[in-house]
Design a protein around this motif. Sequence first.
Motif, PDB file in Angstrom:
ATOM      1  N   MET A   1      36.993  82.886  78.508  1.00  0.00           N
ATOM      2  CA  MET A   1      37.707  83.708  77.535  1.00  0.00           C
ATOM      3  C   MET A   1      38.243  82.869  76.377  1.00  0.00           C
ATOM      4  O   MET A   1      38.159  83.269  75.222  1.00  0.00           O
ATOM      5  N   LEU A 324      49.836  84.601  72.075  1.00  0.00           N
ATOM      6  CA  LEU A 324      49.146  84.151  73.285  1.00  0.00           C
ATOM      7  C   LEU A 324      50.144  83.593  74.293  1.00  0.00           C
ATOM      8  O   LEU A 324      50.050  83.857  75.494  1.00  0.00           O
ATOM      9  N   ARG A 325      51.125  82.836  73.766  1.00  0.00           N
ATOM     10  CA  ARG A 325      52.136  82.274  74.663  1.00  0.00           C
ATOM     11  C   ARG A 325      52.943  83.401  75.312  1.00  0.00           C
ATOM     12  O   ARG A 325      53.212  83.387  76.513  1.00  0.00           O
ATOM     13  N   VAL A 326      53.334  84.393  74.519  1.00  0.00           N
ATOM     14  CA  VAL A 326      54.102  85.512  75.061  1.00  0.00           C
ATOM     15  C   VAL A 326      53.293  86.234  76.141  1.00  0.00           C
ATOM     16  O   VAL A 326      53.821  86.657  77.163  1.00  0.00           O
ATOM     17  N   SER A 327      51.969  86.304  75.915  1.00  0.00           N
ATOM     18  CA  SER A 327      51.133  87.004  76.889  1.00  0.00           C
ATOM     19  C   SER A 327      50.835  86.169  78.125  1.00  0.00           C
ATOM     20  O   SER A 327      50.043  86.590  78.965  1.00  0.00           O
ATOM     21  N   GLY A 328      51.406  84.981  78.192  1.00  0.00           N
ATOM     22  CA  GLY A 328      51.270  84.231  79.429  1.00  0.00           C
ATOM     23  C   GLY A 328      50.450  82.963  79.330  1.00  0.00           C
ATOM     24  O   GLY A 328      50.232  82.288  80.328  1.00  0.00           O
ATOM     25  N   ALA A 329      49.956  82.630  78.128  1.00  0.00           N
ATOM     26  CA  ALA A 329      49.188  81.403  77.988  1.00  0.00           C
ATOM     27  C   ALA A 329      50.134  80.214  77.937  1.00  0.00           C
ATOM     28  O   ALA A 329      51.150  80.256  77.264  1.00  0.00           O
ATOM     29  N   LYS A 333      46.763  75.786  77.040  1.00  0.00           N
ATOM     30  CA  LYS A 333      45.690  76.709  76.623  1.00  0.00           C
ATOM     31  C   LYS A 333      45.546  76.711  75.102  1.00  0.00           C
ATOM     32  O   LYS A 333      44.437  76.783  74.582  1.00  0.00           O
TER      33      LYS A 333
ATOM     34  N   ALA B  75      53.547  81.976  83.013  1.00  0.00           N
ATOM     35  CA  ALA B  75      52.726  82.831  83.877  1.00  0.00           C
ATOM     36  C   ALA B  75      53.498  84.084  84.284  1.00  0.00           C
ATOM     37  O   ALA B  75      52.960  85.198  84.278  1.00  0.00           O
ATOM     38  N   GLY B  78      53.710  86.517  81.423  1.00  0.00           N
ATOM     39  CA  GLY B  78      52.446  87.208  81.228  1.00  0.00           C
ATOM     40  C   GLY B  78      52.285  88.388  82.166  1.00  0.00           C
ATOM     41  O   GLY B  78      51.827  89.458  81.771  1.00  0.00           O
ATOM     42  N   GLU B 101      42.169  93.167  76.343  1.00  0.00           N
ATOM     43  CA  GLU B 101      41.502  92.463  77.452  1.00  0.00           C
ATOM     44  C   GLU B 101      41.990  91.025  77.556  1.00  0.00           C
ATOM     45  O   GLU B 101      42.209  90.507  78.648  1.00  0.00           O
ATOM     46  N   MET B 102      42.166  90.394  76.390  1.00  0.00           N
ATOM     47  CA  MET B 102      42.658  89.025  76.376  1.00  0.00           C
ATOM     48  C   MET B 102      44.034  88.952  77.024  1.00  0.00           C
ATOM     49  O   MET B 102      44.314  88.069  77.823  1.00  0.00           O
ATOM     50  N   THR B 103      44.900  89.909  76.707  1.00  0.00           N
ATOM     51  CA  THR B 103      46.238  89.927  77.281  1.00  0.00           C
ATOM     52  C   THR B 103      46.177  90.063  78.806  1.00  0.00           C
ATOM     53  O   THR B 103      46.912  89.386  79.527  1.00  0.00           O
ATOM     54  N   TRP B 105      43.648  89.226  80.665  1.00  0.00           N
ATOM     55  CA  TRP B 105      43.026  88.018  81.224  1.00  0.00           C
ATOM     56  C   TRP B 105      44.021  86.877  81.322  1.00  0.00           C
ATOM     57  O   TRP B 105      44.064  86.142  82.301  1.00  0.00           O
ATOM     58  N   LEU B 106      44.863  86.730  80.289  1.00  0.00           N
ATOM     59  CA  LEU B 106      45.824  85.630  80.293  1.00  0.00           C
ATOM     60  C   LEU B 106      46.800  85.765  81.454  1.00  0.00           C
ATOM     61  O   LEU B 106      47.252  84.780  82.023  1.00  0.00           O
TER      62      LEU B 106
END
Lengths: 420, 209
Positions: A1, A324-329, A333, B75, B78, B101-103, B105-106
Amino acid sequence: MIAKLAWRNIWFKPLNTILSIILLMSSVAIITVLILLEKQFEEKFNSNIDGVDLVMGAQGSPLQLILSSVYQVDAPTGNISYDSAKVWMKNPFVEKAIPLAFGDNYRGYKILGTTPDYLKKYGAKISNGKIFENNFEVVVGNDIAKKLNINVGDTFFGSHGDAAEGEVHENESYKVVGIAEKTGKVVDNLIVCNIPSVWQMHGSHEEHNHEQVGENPKHGEEGHVHDDHEADLTIDEPGMEITAVLLKFRNKMGIVTWPRIIAQNTKMQVASPAIEVNRLFKLFGIGINALQYLAYGIMLISGISIFIALFNTLKERKFEFALLRVSGAGRFKLLSLVMIESLLLCIVGYIFGTILGRIALLLLSNSAEDDFKMSFNPYDFIWDKEGILFLLTIFVGIIAALIPAIKAYNLNISKTLANG
Amino acid sequence: MISTKNITFQYPKGELFHMPDLYCTAGSTILITGNSGRGKTTYLHILAGLLRPKSGEIEIDSTNIVSLSERKNDAFRGKNIGVVFQKPYFIASLSILENLEMTSWLATGKKDSATAKKLLNQLGLSEHISKLPSQLSVGQQQRVSIARALINEPKVLLADEPTSSLDDKNAEIVIDLLTSLSREYKAALIIVTHDSRIKEKFHNQITMI
């Protein structure tokens, strides 16, 4: 991804990306061509001098002597007396002496008078037919046979000298008795016959001698009356001339001493192919080095272009990174995202560069084939050098992405989002 | 559900903020209001684990996120926290569906396309799923943000001034969607706002002074 995202990101700004890729591609292509050319050139040159310690021929440029007699690419320096050459050929130092007499050409391909030893030296076995025995019997090199579609039993007339447009010798025709195997050496592009054929084609030796004095390559406009009833000449005919002799020594002392001995005692010279070829490579080397520096320069610029592209987009992409960081990355990453973007550019550039380089070599090979009867193989892969080039490209990618990647890694998400 | 206790926060060399305690159960809503500069967004970032408080506890589903390491915190966020920002942020190079989808997946390592499509459908965006974010209107973008915040079915849904850049009609739609969906997905909804259009709709308010 992440790799997919990186791929999508680099094509989201296609102009930046294409610029970076074109720069990388150019430098990789140039370096690839140079790598392949240098290696194949040296291979070609070196494989042809295997078993030739010295070349004896008329005085003049030693490089010219080597180029003409070993590589068949230049005009010969002149002729030498076969009688005086024989004296040296029979010297006990000499293991093998192969006399060469340049004669005519057939549609631009040289007809070379020599002995069967010549074919043996290049490892050219007869794949079809037999070796030449009588006058005007010829063995045709593999490439010529294929290109001109010549078969055993065919006959043809030669043209005088080494230009395809030369005067056609219509009094005697050559008869093809054999086709040589492919060797990858000069023989592939030669038509080989015995020496008396060359002598006889150019008339009785009296008039031959008469017009040969000092101006061999040019003779032939007039006075070329051939006597059809003349008896076949043999190799033992006295007073004849040849072009050069390839010498292989039994005693290596000869290689060192002969150049001076021959220069002092005769009107001939001997030249060492190894030394002359080395000199030639040195001349090429300057050009190759200059091109190499240019290519590395372009690679440096492409690195800078990747850096600028990544750095410039950092500002507008910091919200993406924060998201991206907020979404858990994790931080890592983001670092790898920036790195992968740069590496993808480099890998794409490298792949296109390798392909472009080979296309360039193919074109180059075609023109070299026409001009010098020398072809290069673009499908050759030199794993170690091209591998190093690949690693270098990757290295450029990593260095270019380093600062942007670290910036992404250290991005303060809260601040970014709060000030947005 | 989410609860906080005695949270204080201090920017380097800045004044010390005392954040009000809050307690919000799954499916219910709390509004955090107050004038600018009172630390509303800071509080939201602390709740999201984007900022570390000086002291105090934040318990989300019996995990104290203040004590998590940075990596675990990323984590955890997320998986369990959805955030809707004042401005709709997207990954510009990915389509609406791919953004969602990216959200997923992360957070989970899997692309949950089914939930993404279902959410976009619920939000009336099903015909835009293959468009790039920049091709949508601001109101539509904000609705996509809600879908993205909900795709991992978080325990907590945080919204930072979600209506401030929207007109009355869109603000109404967004607020309705936030409350109804957080109820449906059983998320505790915390909205930071100074938008008076919202204030009158909710009774459960904390005002930061």
